[in-house]
Write a protein that holds these residues in place. Structure first.
Motif, PDB file in Angstrom:
ATOM      1  N   ARG A   1       4.800   6.582   1.097  1.00  0.00           N
ATOM      2  CA  ARG A   1       4.868   5.800   1.998  1.00  0.00           C
ATOM      3  C   ARG A   1       6.041   5.892   2.890  1.00  0.00           C
ATOM      4  NH1 ARG A   1       5.587  -0.422   1.098  1.00  0.00           N
ATOM      5  NH2 ARG A   1       6.238  -0.187   3.259  1.00  0.00           N
TER       6      ARG A   1
ATOM      7  N   THR B   1      -5.551   5.269  -1.221  1.00  0.00           N
ATOM      8  CA  THR B   1      -4.490   4.148  -0.957  1.00  0.00           C
ATOM      9  C   THR B   1      -4.635   3.297  -2.335  1.00  0.00           C
ATOM     10  OG1 THR B   1      -4.942   4.056   1.418  1.00  0.00           O
ATOM     11  CG2 THR B   1      -3.723   1.990   0.311  1.00  0.00           C
TER      12      THR B   1
ATOM     13  N   GLU C   1       0.776  -1.100  -0.213  1.00  0.00           N
ATOM     14  CA  GLU C   1       0.047  -0.051  -0.083  1.00  0.00           C
ATOM     15  C   GLU C   1       0.836   1.262  -0.027  1.00  0.00           C
ATOM     16  OE1 GLU C   1      -2.819  -0.284   3.180  1.00  0.00           O
ATOM     17  OE2 GLU C   1      -3.891  -1.543   2.081  1.00  0.00           O
ATOM     18  N   TRP C   2       0.522   2.157  -0.848  1.00  0.00           N
ATOM     19  CA  TRP C   2       0.946   3.446  -1.125  1.00  0.00           C
ATOM     20  C   TRP C   2      -0.139   4.494  -1.070  1.00  0.00           C
ATOM     21  CZ3 TRP C   2       6.342   5.111  -2.708  1.00  0.00           C
ATOM     22  CH2 TRP C   2       7.029   3.942  -2.738  1.00  0.00           C
ATOM     23  N   LYS C   3       0.157   5.584  -0.567  1.00  0.00           N
ATOM     24  CA  LYS C   3      -0.685   6.949  -0.694  1.00  0.00           C
ATOM     25  C   LYS C   3      -0.583   7.524  -2.278  1.00  0.00           C
ATOM     26  CE  LYS C   3      -2.556   6.594   3.203  1.00  0.00           C
ATOM     27  NZ  LYS C   3      -4.104   6.091   3.408  1.00  0.00           N
TER      28      LYS C   3
END
Length: 170
Positions: free
Chosen positions: A66, A27, A13-15
């Motif tokens: 992240r 996300t 998961e990354w923003k």
């Protein structure tokens, strides 16, 4: 000599945001594309025959961020972030710009050695899917290799060998 390459896994998961400030972040999962993450507008151009078409299209600057934890034993080591098959990019660590790259056909490599001391840091990557490239396809954003490579921070293999001595048997 065969040594396993030390890495910090960045897959997951990354923003995602369209601004460096991270406004309205959502996300997403990387490695991936804006299309596989459902980012952009629905592609209603069903008559396109000169290139692959995607379910959604995205044009503009995409910011991914992240946190990452750097192991204590990486202090003073050479750490590189590599982005494969991407558009023009820029990278920040803890809000400090590290560099930019405009290559389209080769990986982007960023030396993060000075910026990543042991501990927690925020990495932000901007990929520009905008019009600056001209009429080229703007639909793909891939970090990592679709052929199975990991999205990670590799430790330079040379750092794994200290005091290595070679001798000739001739």
């Amino acid at each position: 000599v065969n040594a396993q390459r030390a890495t910090v896994d960045l897959a997951g998961e990354w923003k995602f945001s369209t601004s460096l400030a991270g406004d309205s972040a959502i996300t997403v999962k990387l490695p991936g594309t804006t299309d596989t993450n459902g980012v952009g507008v629905i592609n209603d151009n069903h008559g396109e025959t000169t290139q692959l078409t995607r379910r959604t299209t995205f044009s503009g600057k995409a910011y991914y961020s992240r946190s990452v934890d750097i192991p204590t034993d990486w202090k003073g080591r050479h750490i590189t972030l590599m982005l494969e098959r991407t558009r023009p990019s820029e990278v920040w660590v803890d809000g400090v710009k590290i560099g930019s790259c405009r290559y389209l056909s080769t990986p982007h490599r960023y030396d993060l050695s000075e910026a990543l001391s042991p501990g927690r840091h925020i990495i932000t990557v901007m990929v520009d899917n905008g019009d600056a490239i001209g009429n080229r396809q703007r639909l793909f954003l891939v970090m990592g290799d679709k052929n199975g490579s990991d999205l990670c921070l590799p430790l330079d293999p040379a750092d794994l060998f200290t005091g290595l001595k070679t001798e000739s048997g001739v």
